[in-house]
Design an enzyme around this catalytic site. Sequence first.
Site, PDB file in Angstrom:
ATOM      1  N   ASP A 304       0.849  -1.191   0.000  1.00  0.00           N
ATOM      2  CA  ASP A 304       0.000   0.000   0.000  1.00  0.00           C
ATOM      3  C   ASP A 304       0.880   1.234   0.000  1.00  0.00           C
ATOM      4  O   ASP A 304       1.952   1.237   0.606  1.00  0.00           O
ATOM      5  CB  ASP A 304      -0.892   0.026   1.240  1.00  0.00           C
ATOM      6  CG  ASP A 304      -2.176  -0.765   1.028  1.00  0.00           C
ATOM      7  OD1 ASP A 304      -2.603  -0.868  -0.135  1.00  0.00           O
ATOM      8  OD2 ASP A 304      -2.724  -1.276   2.007  1.00  0.00           O
ATOM      9  N   GLU A 345      -6.151  12.847   8.250  1.00  0.00           N
ATOM     10  CA  GLU A 345      -6.269  13.834   7.181  1.00  0.00           C
ATOM     11  C   GLU A 345      -7.347  14.864   7.512  1.00  0.00           C
ATOM     12  O   GLU A 345      -7.155  16.075   7.330  1.00  0.00           O
ATOM     13  CB  GLU A 345      -6.602  13.144   5.844  1.00  0.00           C
ATOM     14  CG  GLU A 345      -5.480  12.306   5.273  1.00  0.00           C
ATOM     15  CD  GLU A 345      -5.476  10.890   5.823  1.00  0.00           C
ATOM     16  OE1 GLU A 345      -6.264  10.613   6.760  1.00  0.00           O
ATOM     17  OE2 GLU A 345      -4.673  10.067   5.337  1.00  0.00           O
ATOM     18  N   THR A 376     -17.580   5.315  -2.389  1.00  0.00           N
ATOM     19  CA  THR A 376     -17.901   6.703  -2.761  1.00  0.00           C
ATOM     20  C   THR A 376     -16.657   7.561  -2.899  1.00  0.00           C
ATOM     21  O   THR A 376     -16.630   8.497  -3.685  1.00  0.00           O
ATOM     22  CB  THR A 376     -18.822   7.340  -1.713  1.00  0.00           C
ATOM     23  OG1 THR A 376     -18.130   7.405  -0.452  1.00  0.00           O
ATOM     24  CG2 THR A 376     -20.096   6.515  -1.525  1.00  0.00           C
ATOM     25  N   ARG A 377     -15.634   7.269  -2.085  1.00  0.00           N
ATOM     26  CA  ARG A 377     -14.369   8.023  -2.071  1.00  0.00           C
ATOM     27  C   ARG A 377     -14.608   9.514  -1.812  1.00  0.00           C
ATOM     28  O   ARG A 377     -13.981  10.368  -2.414  1.00  0.00           O
ATOM     29  CB  ARG A 377     -13.590   7.798  -3.368  1.00  0.00           C
ATOM     30  CG  ARG A 377     -13.253   6.333  -3.616  1.00  0.00           C
ATOM     31  CD  ARG A 377     -12.493   6.134  -4.891  1.00  0.00           C
ATOM     32  NE  ARG A 377     -11.153   6.688  -4.778  1.00  0.00           N
ATOM     33  CZ  ARG A 377     -10.401   7.040  -5.819  1.00  0.00           C
ATOM     34  NH1 ARG A 377     -10.890   6.924  -7.048  1.00  0.00           N
ATOM     35  NH2 ARG A 377      -9.188   7.523  -5.646  1.00  0.00           N
TER      36      ARG A 377
END
Length: 675
Positions: A304, A345, A376-377
């Site tokens: 990742d 974030e 959905t992001r």
Amino acid sequence: MHHVNKYFNQTMVIEALKMSFYKLNPKQLIKNPIMFVVEVGMLLTLILICFPDIFGTSYLSRGYLITIFIILLITILFANFSEAFAEGRGKAQADSLRQAQSNLTARLIEENGAYRIVNATELKAGQNIRVENGETIPADGVVINGLATVDESAITGESAPVIKESGGDFDGVIGGTLVTSDWLEIRVESEAGTSFLDKMIALVEGAERNKTPNEIALFTLLTTLTIIFLVVIVTLYPIASYLHLILPIAMLIALTVCLIPTTIGGLLSAIGIAGMDRVTQFNVLAKSGRAVEVCGDVDVMILDKTGTITYGNRIASEFLPVNQQMMEKLIVAAYMSSIYDDTPEGKSIVRLAKQMYINELPKDIDGTYKPFTAETRMSGIITNEISVFKGAPNSMINLVKQQQGNIPLNIESICMDVSSKGGTPLIVIENNVMLGVIYLKDVIKDGLVERFAELRKMGIETVMCTGDNALTAATIAKEAGVDRFVAECKPEDKIKVIKDEQAKGHIVAMTGDGTNDAPALAQANIGLAMNSGTISAKEAANLIDLDSNPTKLIEVVKIGKQLLMTRGALTTFSLANDVAKYFAILPALMMSTIPEMTSLNIMHLSSPKSAIISALIFNALIIVALIPIAMKGVKVKGYSIDRIFINNMLIYGLGGLIVPFLGIKLIDMIVQFFV
């Protein structure tokens, strides 16, 4: 260096010595056919000591027979010690873990808010407890209130305390860890006997370590070689009689022990156990020896981006409006979309908005929060007056288009500019109007370029999977030095990536921590789950990282490679030893009857008796000499596979031929005065 290293102490050595004698039990030793043959030879020698003429006329003194018996006993004890010492390190760590959970009490929060002190073993899942500064957390759980630093060194070995708070990625706590400041209210997630600590102890201590497929294959080969050498020795006796060469039974026993692969036979179990222990020293729990071994065959590593290649917390560094008149609205909208966002974030966006906005921002907003999902992001909030969202460029552009909104001409160029710098752009919309972009900055971890280059030399390809767009992914991949990348990759896409690589014949390793990673972790040949991850992820994986550091996968794969190379190197050395001892001893035994053998007696050993004793002593001492290599592993750092192979052949292959000649000759020069 982690906490397991403190177990290299006198107590552990003494325990290993005790276990060495316990393992003399034939029921224990029969698991190792090679050393079992040595024990049978030792017992036959003991019979000869007691009844010298039981197999015919004895030509050897009782003192010589006793010497052979003692050397054979020491050989078995050395082999047993190497295995017991390796096992002792795991048991010592289990004892340390057990101490962390002993005699714990808990402050149970009653329904009326009052506290009641109970034994930790009485806690049930779903109950709430309070833990204050200086107290040990009595059970696994999730922080529901409070903020405190927690010392997890008893579990992870990491001395620096970690901050625990409700919400976000740092709300999970482990029973047996120590609160070092403030207080926490915790919802209990496990009951007595089912905690993570209990599972760790079971994994580390393990009632019985199962042999891996490679170990079984190698044991089969070594057992076959042992049988072949036994046949050679059995046929040697009538041949010697025909040539009128006297070969007493005790000498044939000693010759058998010298020629069978006792070196690798005595060290093989220790190599496997030590390999698992080296993984444990990196605070990674292997559910089986097979998992560590498969790491050695890995040739594709799927990583990742966030948390592995870059630091997990992307930081909001700038607000980029579509025009300067929109700056204030962009800041407020970004703040509103993140006020209930508990991710690192989201919190960084709130901090940046507070720093940049002159007026006071609202502390509470009455509305419905929509959290980020992989589908959905995007995330945001819907109130009676407005809806505000932030998210990935593609998702936000599609959303605005679906609602017949306008796409600013410069929005894509702003996003591309952020991506070209290796950052992550998040578009902010308010009531379907695009206001601008949040620039989330990714920081690549130090030293990864060199480590990826090292993996490349070892024949391992690195593949970065990220949800970022192709431009951002390409920039990060180039800067980090990975071989390939997969952009806009959802968790379910990882399974396809893994299956595609496996279909090409590759052995694949990956890391994960979420429930959505569980299928991919199960599909991969090696799955490394984070300790901070979900239960389903940890159950699907075959390795668990206690430090929750995805970069550990690189170290674990290197340890797996080292395990296989150590086993191969010592097997090569052992077999080369056998060849050398064969040509060193047989000429010395037979040259009196077959004069032509004199030309092969290049070592000029003083007598057949001293040759046998010298070879036996060398055979025992070489096991002890190789224990450190079996425990630490051969060096693999910074070399290509071809270079490592050549080095091992020179050191352990050629060395395995030369060392016995030198060692046996030196010992013979001393032994000749006593035999």
